[in-house]
Design a protein around this motif. Structure first.
Motif, PDB file in Angstrom:
ATOM      1  N   MET A   1      56.658   7.044 111.596  1.00 33.91           N
ATOM      2  CA  MET A   1      55.822   6.791 110.207  1.00 33.91           C
ATOM      3  C   MET A   1      54.648   6.002 111.059  1.00 33.91           C
ATOM      4  SD  MET A   1      57.506   3.595 110.263  1.00 33.91           S
ATOM      5  CE  MET A   1      58.991   3.939 110.581  1.00 33.91           C
ATOM      6  N   LEU A   2      53.725   6.268 110.029  1.00 35.90           N
ATOM      7  CA  LEU A   2      52.311   5.650 109.809  1.00 35.90           C
ATOM      8  C   LEU A   2      52.129   4.915 109.009  1.00 35.90           C
ATOM      9  CD1 LEU A   2      49.565   6.759 110.451  1.00 35.90           C
ATOM     10  CD2 LEU A   2      49.647   8.225 108.327  1.00 35.90           C
ATOM     11  N   ILE A   3      51.275   3.420 110.197  1.00 34.43           N
ATOM     12  CA  ILE A   3      50.528   1.902 109.453  1.00 34.43           C
ATOM     13  C   ILE A   3      49.650   2.630 109.071  1.00 34.43           C
ATOM     14  CG2 ILE A   3      50.324  -0.102 110.255  1.00 34.43           C
ATOM     15  CD1 ILE A   3      52.307   0.308 112.244  1.00 34.43           C
ATOM     16  N   VAL A   4      49.219   2.297 107.262  1.00 36.07           N
ATOM     17  CA  VAL A   4      47.666   2.563 107.196  1.00 36.07           C
ATOM     18  C   VAL A   4      47.266   0.823 106.992  1.00 36.07           C
ATOM     19  CG1 VAL A   4      45.746   3.234 106.458  1.00 36.07           C
ATOM     20  CG2 VAL A   4      48.520   4.436 106.514  1.00 36.07           C
ATOM     21  N   ASP A   5      46.064   0.442 107.303  1.00 40.72           N
ATOM     22  CA  ASP A   5      45.559  -1.076 107.303  1.00 40.72           C
ATOM     23  C   ASP A   5      44.735  -1.587 107.551  1.00 40.72           C
ATOM     24  OD1 ASP A   5      45.480  -4.112 107.050  1.00 40.72           O
ATOM     25  OD2 ASP A   5      47.774  -3.918 105.942  1.00 40.72           O
ATOM     26  N   ASP A   6      43.893  -2.312 107.585  1.00 32.99           N
ATOM     27  CA  ASP A   6      42.695  -2.814 107.707  1.00 32.99           C
ATOM     28  C   ASP A   6      42.490  -3.717 109.325  1.00 32.99           C
ATOM     29  OD1 ASP A   6      42.892  -4.246 106.146  1.00 32.99           O
ATOM     30  OD2 ASP A   6      40.440  -3.978 105.951  1.00 32.99           O
ATOM     31  N   ASP A   7      44.192  -4.649 108.953  1.00 30.23           N
ATOM     32  CA  ASP A   7      44.118  -5.787 109.429  1.00 30.23           C
ATOM     33  C   ASP A   7      44.977  -5.500 110.672  1.00 30.23           C
ATOM     34  OD1 ASP A   7      44.706  -8.485 110.519  1.00 30.23           O
ATOM     35  OD2 ASP A   7      45.235  -8.983 108.726  1.00 30.23           O
ATOM     36  N   GLU A   8      44.266  -5.635 112.306  1.00 32.11           N
ATOM     37  CA  GLU A   8      45.403  -4.752 113.329  1.00 32.11           C
ATOM     38  C   GLU A   8      46.213  -5.776 114.153  1.00 32.11           C
ATOM     39  OE1 GLU A   8      43.560  -4.431 118.344  1.00 32.11           O
ATOM     40  OE2 GLU A   8      41.963  -5.602 116.186  1.00 32.11           O
ATOM     41  N   LEU A   9      45.939  -7.137 113.623  1.00 30.25           N
ATOM     42  CA  LEU A   9      47.003  -8.207 113.664  1.00 30.25           C
ATOM     43  C   LEU A   9      48.093  -7.586 112.935  1.00 30.25           C
ATOM     44  CD1 LEU A   9      45.763 -11.649 113.590  1.00 30.25           C
ATOM     45  CD2 LEU A   9      46.122  -9.794 115.440  1.00 30.25           C
ATOM     46  N   VAL A  10      48.157  -7.285 111.236  1.00 29.85           N
ATOM     47  CA  VAL A  10      49.110  -6.397 110.488  1.00 29.85           C
ATOM     48  C   VAL A  10      49.760  -5.237 111.411  1.00 29.85           C
ATOM     49  CG1 VAL A  10      50.280  -5.685 108.165  1.00 29.85           C
ATOM     50  CG2 VAL A  10      48.278  -7.523 108.582  1.00 29.85           C
ATOM     51  N   ARG A  11      49.029  -4.614 112.041  1.00 30.54           N
ATOM     52  CA  ARG A  11      49.545  -2.998 111.988  1.00 30.54           C
ATOM     53  C   ARG A  11      50.137  -3.518 113.416  1.00 30.54           C
ATOM     54  NH1 ARG A  11      44.211  -1.675 111.559  1.00 30.54           N
ATOM     55  NH2 ARG A  11      43.564  -1.514 114.134  1.00 30.54           N
ATOM     56  N   ILE A  12      50.059  -4.359 114.128  1.00 26.04           N
ATOM     57  CA  ILE A  12      50.419  -4.586 115.884  1.00 26.04           C
ATOM     58  C   ILE A  12      51.406  -5.114 115.520  1.00 26.04           C
ATOM     59  CG2 ILE A  12      50.411  -6.685 118.105  1.00 26.04           C
ATOM     60  CD1 ILE A  12      47.124  -5.971 118.295  1.00 26.04           C
ATOM     61  N   GLY A  13      51.940  -6.187 114.616  1.00 29.12           N
ATOM     62  CA  GLY A  13      52.681  -6.895 114.334  1.00 29.12           C
ATOM     63  C   GLY A  13      54.446  -5.943 113.266  1.00 29.12           C
ATOM     64  N   LEU A  14      53.702  -4.217 112.766  1.00 26.64           N
ATOM     65  CA  LEU A  14      54.894  -3.641 112.489  1.00 26.64           C
ATOM     66  C   LEU A  14      55.211  -3.304 113.105  1.00 26.64           C
ATOM     67  CD1 LEU A  14      52.601  -2.945 108.623  1.00 26.64           C
ATOM     68  CD2 LEU A  14      55.109  -4.269 109.120  1.00 26.64           C
ATOM     69  N   ARG A  15      54.123  -2.166 114.182  1.00 23.78           N
ATOM     70  CA  ARG A  15      54.326  -1.317 115.355  1.00 23.78           C
ATOM     71  C   ARG A  15      55.405  -2.327 116.226  1.00 23.78           C
ATOM     72  NH1 ARG A  15      52.525   2.573 118.115  1.00 23.78           N
ATOM     73  NH2 ARG A  15      51.261   3.544 116.519  1.00 23.78           N
ATOM     74  N   ILE A  17      57.770  -4.358 115.681  1.00 23.65           N
ATOM     75  CA  ILE A  17      58.731  -4.743 114.655  1.00 23.65           C
ATOM     76  C   ILE A  17      59.469  -3.293 114.812  1.00 23.65           C
ATOM     77  CG2 ILE A  17      59.888  -5.182 112.311  1.00 23.65           C
ATOM     78  CD1 ILE A  17      57.919  -7.127 111.601  1.00 23.65           C
ATOM     79  N   LEU A  18      58.791  -1.933 114.563  1.00 25.15           N
ATOM     80  CA  LEU A  18      59.882  -0.905 113.859  1.00 25.15           C
ATOM     81  C   LEU A  18      59.887  -0.214 115.198  1.00 25.15           C
ATOM     82  CD1 LEU A  18      57.640  -0.038 110.838  1.00 25.15           C
ATOM     83  CD2 LEU A  18      59.547  -0.521 110.589  1.00 25.15           C
ATOM     84  N   ASP A  19      59.449  -0.289 116.549  1.00 24.40           N
ATOM     85  CA  ASP A  19      59.306   0.720 117.580  1.00 24.40           C
ATOM     86  C   ASP A  19      60.867   0.153 118.151  1.00 24.40           C
ATOM     87  OD1 ASP A  19      57.349   2.294 117.737  1.00 24.40           O
ATOM     88  OD2 ASP A  19      56.057   1.657 118.475  1.00 24.40           O
ATOM     89  N   LEU A  24      63.921   4.405 114.889  1.00 27.24           N
ATOM     90  CA  LEU A  24      62.526   4.848 114.052  1.00 27.24           C
ATOM     91  C   LEU A  24      61.374   4.613 115.225  1.00 27.24           C
ATOM     92  CD1 LEU A  24      62.536   1.550 111.610  1.00 27.24           C
ATOM     93  CD2 LEU A  24      63.095   3.946 110.556  1.00 27.24           C
ATOM     94  N   ALA A  25      60.129   4.999 114.598  1.00 29.06           N
ATOM     95  CA  ALA A  25      59.337   5.925 115.899  1.00 29.06           C
ATOM     96  C   ALA A  25      57.866   5.200 114.997  1.00 29.06           C
ATOM     97  CB  ALA A  25      59.317   6.465 116.531  1.00 29.06           C
ATOM     98  N   VAL A 110      62.181  -3.334 107.759  1.00 28.83           N
ATOM     99  CA  VAL A 110      63.037  -2.407 108.728  1.00 28.83           C
ATOM    100  C   VAL A 110      63.931  -1.993 108.110  1.00 28.83           C
ATOM    101  CG1 VAL A 110      65.125  -1.644 110.566  1.00 28.83           C
ATOM    102  CG2 VAL A 110      63.278  -3.414 111.297  1.00 28.83           C
ATOM    103  N   GLU A 111      64.766  -2.464 106.974  1.00 25.93           N
ATOM    104  CA  GLU A 111      65.278  -1.865 105.904  1.00 25.93           C
ATOM    105  C   GLU A 111      64.797  -1.749 104.951  1.00 25.93           C
ATOM    106  OE1 GLU A 111      69.301  -1.047 103.463  1.00 25.93           O
ATOM    107  OE2 GLU A 111      68.791  -1.477 105.930  1.00 25.93           O
ATOM    108  N   ALA A 112      63.682  -1.907 104.392  1.00 19.19           N
ATOM    109  CA  ALA A 112      62.941  -1.452 103.555  1.00 19.19           C
ATOM    110  C   ALA A 112      62.726   0.501 103.934  1.00 19.19           C
ATOM    111  CB  ALA A 112      61.220  -2.029 103.336  1.00 19.19           C
ATOM    112  N   VAL A 113      61.695  -0.251 105.207  1.00 24.15           N
ATOM    113  CA  VAL A 113      61.841   1.340 105.529  1.00 24.15           C
ATOM    114  C   VAL A 113      63.016   2.221 105.853  1.00 24.15           C
ATOM    115  CG1 VAL A 113      60.634   2.446 108.023  1.00 24.15           C
ATOM    116  CG2 VAL A 113      60.043   0.578 107.149  1.00 24.15           C
ATOM    117  N   ARG A 114      64.255   1.680 105.621  1.00 28.69           N
ATOM    118  CA  ARG A 114      64.689   2.521 105.822  1.00 28.69           C
ATOM    119  C   ARG A 114      65.258   3.327 104.627  1.00 28.69           C
ATOM    120  NH1 ARG A 114      68.320  -0.870 110.428  1.00 28.69           N
ATOM    121  NH2 ARG A 114      67.559   0.433 112.401  1.00 28.69           N
TER     122      ARG A 114
END
Length: 212
Positions: A1-15, A17-19, A24-25, A110-114
């Motif tokens: 999946m691709l994470i699109v967000d201008d907040d680096e902390l949000v991107r780090i947190g989502l990555r 969780i998902l990785d 999921l990758a 995780v459930e939302a992405v699935r």
């Protein structure tokens, strides 16, 4: 999946969780909507987690461009701070399959992405009803032009309450495959991609109302 967000902390947190999930990758990250099309073309993710508020191209415009650019685009899951945001409603109208709050627990992320990766809609009827009440009423009456059968209209009305196909089948005392056929037909007639856009169309046309 691709994470699109201008907040680096949000991107780090989502990555993180998902990785951590074996199925999921995260294939890449973007900091603005302007980067979405090139990255999707190169990485071909199944799901794009899309922030709505970004400096150059916001998530609404990026979603529209993405869905218009391909016959088989990835699913878009909006990631937002506030559920009752006009940006969220406009992103759903643009074609996003659902939304996820940034404060959601890891298991919910995780459930939302699935769910979205399976091609299903992440549908929150109460939230969409609230959003439609605040920001809806701007769309054309697609239902009248779609000429839904009585049974298709009945299925759509039940969809707006959040019922799944098996639950609709039980309500109507028909088989699940029959419901799937009705759902597929009404999506095609409305010219929408999934259940979320069908429910939005139902509110926009006045077929159902936010007040019940």
């Amino acid at each position: 999946m691709l994470i699109v967000d201008d907040d680096e902390l949000v991107r780090i947190g989502l990555r993180a969780i998902l990785d951590a999930q074996p199925d999921l990758a995260v294939l890449g990250e973007a900091t603005d909507g302007v980067e979405v099309l090139p990255l999707v073309a190169r990485l071909r993710p199944q799901v794009v987690l899309m922030d709505v508020r970004m400096p150059r191209i916001d998530g609404i415009q990026a979603t529209r461009r993405l869905l218009a650019a391909s016959a088989d685009p990835p699913r878009v899951l909006v990631v937002t701070t506030f559920a009752n945001d006009e940006y969220v409603y406009d992103a759903l109208r643009a074609g996003a399959s659902g939304f996820l709050l940034k404060r959601a627990r890891p298991a919910q992320v995780v459930e939302a992405v699935r769910v979205v990766a399976r091609g299903e809609s992440l549908l929150f009827p109460a939230a969409i009803r609230q959003l439609a009440g605040a920001y809806g009423g701007r769309g054309a009456d697609r239902l009248r032009a779609a000429r839904l059968t009585d049974r298709e209209a009945e299925v759509l009305r039940l969809m707006t309450t959040g019922l799944s196909n098996p639950e609709i089948a039980a309500e109507l005392v028909v088989g699940v495959e029959t419901v799937k056929t009705h759902v597929g037909n009404l999506l095609a007639k409305l010219g929408v991609r999934d259940r979320t856009q069908a429910v939005i169309a139902a509110y926009e046309s006045g077929f159902v109302t936010p007040t019940g």
